[in-house]
Design a protein around this motif. Structure first.
Motif, PDB file in Angstrom:
ATOM      1  N   TRP A  79       2.984 -39.506   8.986  1.00 59.07           N
ATOM      2  CA  TRP A  79       3.862 -40.677   8.984  1.00 59.07           C
ATOM      3  C   TRP A  79       3.345 -41.705   7.988  1.00 59.07           C
ATOM      4  O   TRP A  79       4.117 -42.342   7.273  1.00 59.07           O
ATOM      5  CB  TRP A  79       3.953 -41.261  10.390  1.00 59.07           C
TER       6      TRP A  79
ATOM      7  N   ILE B 298       6.868 -35.161  16.083  1.00 57.80           N
ATOM      8  CA  ILE B 298       6.775 -36.461  16.744  1.00 57.80           C
ATOM      9  C   ILE B 298       8.029 -36.629  17.595  1.00 57.80           C
ATOM     10  O   ILE B 298       9.072 -36.059  17.282  1.00 57.80           O
ATOM     11  CB  ILE B 298       6.632 -37.617  15.722  1.00 57.80           C
TER      12      ILE B 298
ATOM     13  N   THR C 226      -0.406 -36.401  12.886  1.00 56.35           N
ATOM     14  CA  THR C 226       0.871 -37.113  12.911  1.00 56.35           C
ATOM     15  C   THR C 226       0.737 -38.466  12.230  1.00 56.35           C
ATOM     16  O   THR C 226       1.607 -38.868  11.448  1.00 56.35           O
ATOM     17  CB  THR C 226       1.360 -37.278  14.365  1.00 56.35           C
TER      18      THR C 226
END
Length: 136
Positions: A107, A11, A103
């Motif tokens: 997260w 990221i 992603t």
């Protein structure tokens, strides 16, 4: 994509900033979280910058964040354990809308661990002394 080998997942700092900005725009509109945050956050850009630094440190391991988030949450009696599932639900919505699936999932898993730590910390620290622990 530029990142260090120490990053938890793939990221960019700009993606983190975008997620934080979109998330806090949603928080301000939320019927529960909007009021709680509104009681404490007087400068939204400053708050978003601080939280962006928190996440860049947690994910990219940039350093530069020197806050004490548990202490901040504990010092505000209107921040309650039951707010964390609402916060996480909204956060996951933003992650899914703003990031690639992998992603967002990575997260989100990190946010779940941190959020659960805050939630249980609030329960434990606010429990009256001498009472048996609340198990939930």
């Amino acid at each position: 994509m530029t990142q260090t080998s120490l990053a938890r997942f793939d990221i960019t700092a700009d993606e983190i900033t975008r997620v934080v900005t979109v998330f806090y725009a949603a928080v301000r509109k939320d019927p529960v979280l909007g009021e709680v945050f509104g009681n404490h956050v007087k400068n939204w850009p400053e708050h978003e910058q601080l939280i962006g630094a928190f996440w860049r440190n947690a994910i990219l391991r940039e350093g530069g964040y020197n806050g004490h988030p548990m202490r901040e949450h504990l010092s505000r009696p209107d921040v309650k354990a039951e707010h964390f599932p609402i916060w996480l639900g909204l956060f996951h919505e933003v992650l899914r809308a703003e990031l690639p699936e992998t992603t967002a999932r990575q997260w989100g898993a990190l946010a779940d661990r941190i959020g659960e730590g805050f939630r249980t910390g609030i329960i434990n620290m606010r429990q009256p002394k001498g009472e048996p622990p609340k198990l939930f």
